[in-house]
Scaffold this motif. Sequence first.
Motif, PDB file in Angstrom:
ATOM      1  N   GLY A  38     -43.253 -14.636  23.468  1.00 36.99           N
ATOM      2  CA  GLY A  38     -42.239 -15.285  23.310  1.00 36.99           C
ATOM      3  C   GLY A  38     -41.924 -16.847  23.110  1.00 36.99           C
ATOM      4  O   GLY A  38     -41.494 -16.700  23.862  1.00 36.99           O
ATOM      5  N   VAL A  78     -39.834 -16.681  25.829  1.00 32.11           N
ATOM      6  CA  VAL A  78     -38.650 -15.815  26.036  1.00 32.11           C
ATOM      7  C   VAL A  78     -38.981 -14.663  26.314  1.00 32.11           C
ATOM      8  O   VAL A  78     -40.404 -14.088  25.862  1.00 32.11           O
ATOM      9  N   SER A  79     -38.429 -13.904  27.146  1.00 31.82           N
ATOM     10  CA  SER A  79     -38.722 -12.490  27.842  1.00 31.82           C
ATOM     11  C   SER A  79     -37.660 -11.227  27.132  1.00 31.82           C
ATOM     12  O   SER A  79     -38.167  -9.782  27.088  1.00 31.82           O
ATOM     13  N   VAL A  82     -31.829 -14.356  25.378  1.00 31.29           N
ATOM     14  CA  VAL A  82     -30.858 -14.817  26.286  1.00 31.29           C
ATOM     15  C   VAL A  82     -29.623 -15.793  25.680  1.00 31.29           C
ATOM     16  O   VAL A  82     -29.301 -15.132  24.427  1.00 31.29           O
ATOM     17  N   GLY A 109     -29.267 -19.774  27.740  1.00 31.18           N
ATOM     18  CA  GLY A 109     -29.538 -19.504  28.877  1.00 31.18           C
ATOM     19  C   GLY A 109     -29.790 -20.858  30.104  1.00 31.18           C
ATOM     20  O   GLY A 109     -28.938 -21.709  30.595  1.00 31.18           O
TER      21      GLY A 109
END
Length: 263
Positions: A38, A78-79, A82, A109
């Motif tokens: 990510g 990131v997971s 967003v 985000g």
Amino acid sequence: MSNFSAVFGGAGGGSLKYENFTSSGTFTPSAALLASGGNCFVRAIGGGAGGGGVGAVNGYCSGGGGGGEVTDWIPVTVSTAVTVTIGAGGAGGTTSGTVGSNGGDTTFGAFVTAKGGGGGGGSASANGVDGASGGGAAVTTNGFAAGGGGGAGGNALFVSLPDTGLYTGNGGAGTRGGAGAPGTTVGEQAGYGGIGIDGMGGGGAGGGSKAGKGSSGGGSSSSNATGNAGTTYGSGGGGVRTAGTAYAGGDGYQGYCQVVWFE
């Protein structure tokens, strides 16, 4: 963008990917991006501010709007999806002599925020509005005084000058850009917009009868006409000089966001 390959470990045969946002939306990471951890880079630009407007008073000059902040490339992990918000450009001050509107913040985000520029001063205000990326330039209050350019994160400096000519203020600069140069010669010389970064986020020029030029897409000033709008992402609108007729400041230009990753 080839330098990102080394950061993301691009020797494995994948390719560099990117997504540009010119309006608010959602960044949805691909399965491949999530599988690789990510990791991505984000660059954001806040909205440019509007230049100040002037009322129907002979000799008044308004300031240019500040440029929106241009961030460095910021590493983000990131997971999930967003939310991306693109800051709007600020409207120029009205012809009644009000300050220009601030530019909106651009956000990725909770990871990245690029602040909008500060509005340029109008003939109803001695100073431009504070902006995290530079206050707009101040305005003349009696036809023979002008403001300096806004510093990064600060308000414009108000400077009183002798009754020797109509000087004008500067446009606000982007956070990592320089302040605009003031008018230095007698005879209504206009100020210049503060520089931005990579051609974006420049401040608008302060008003004068000899039109000042914006920088990095910031709007140029005008005399007896509406100030010129910013032309590139995050750039501020130009100011105005009036000779007895009311005119509005130029509008700032919207922000921008780009996401880059490797997969």
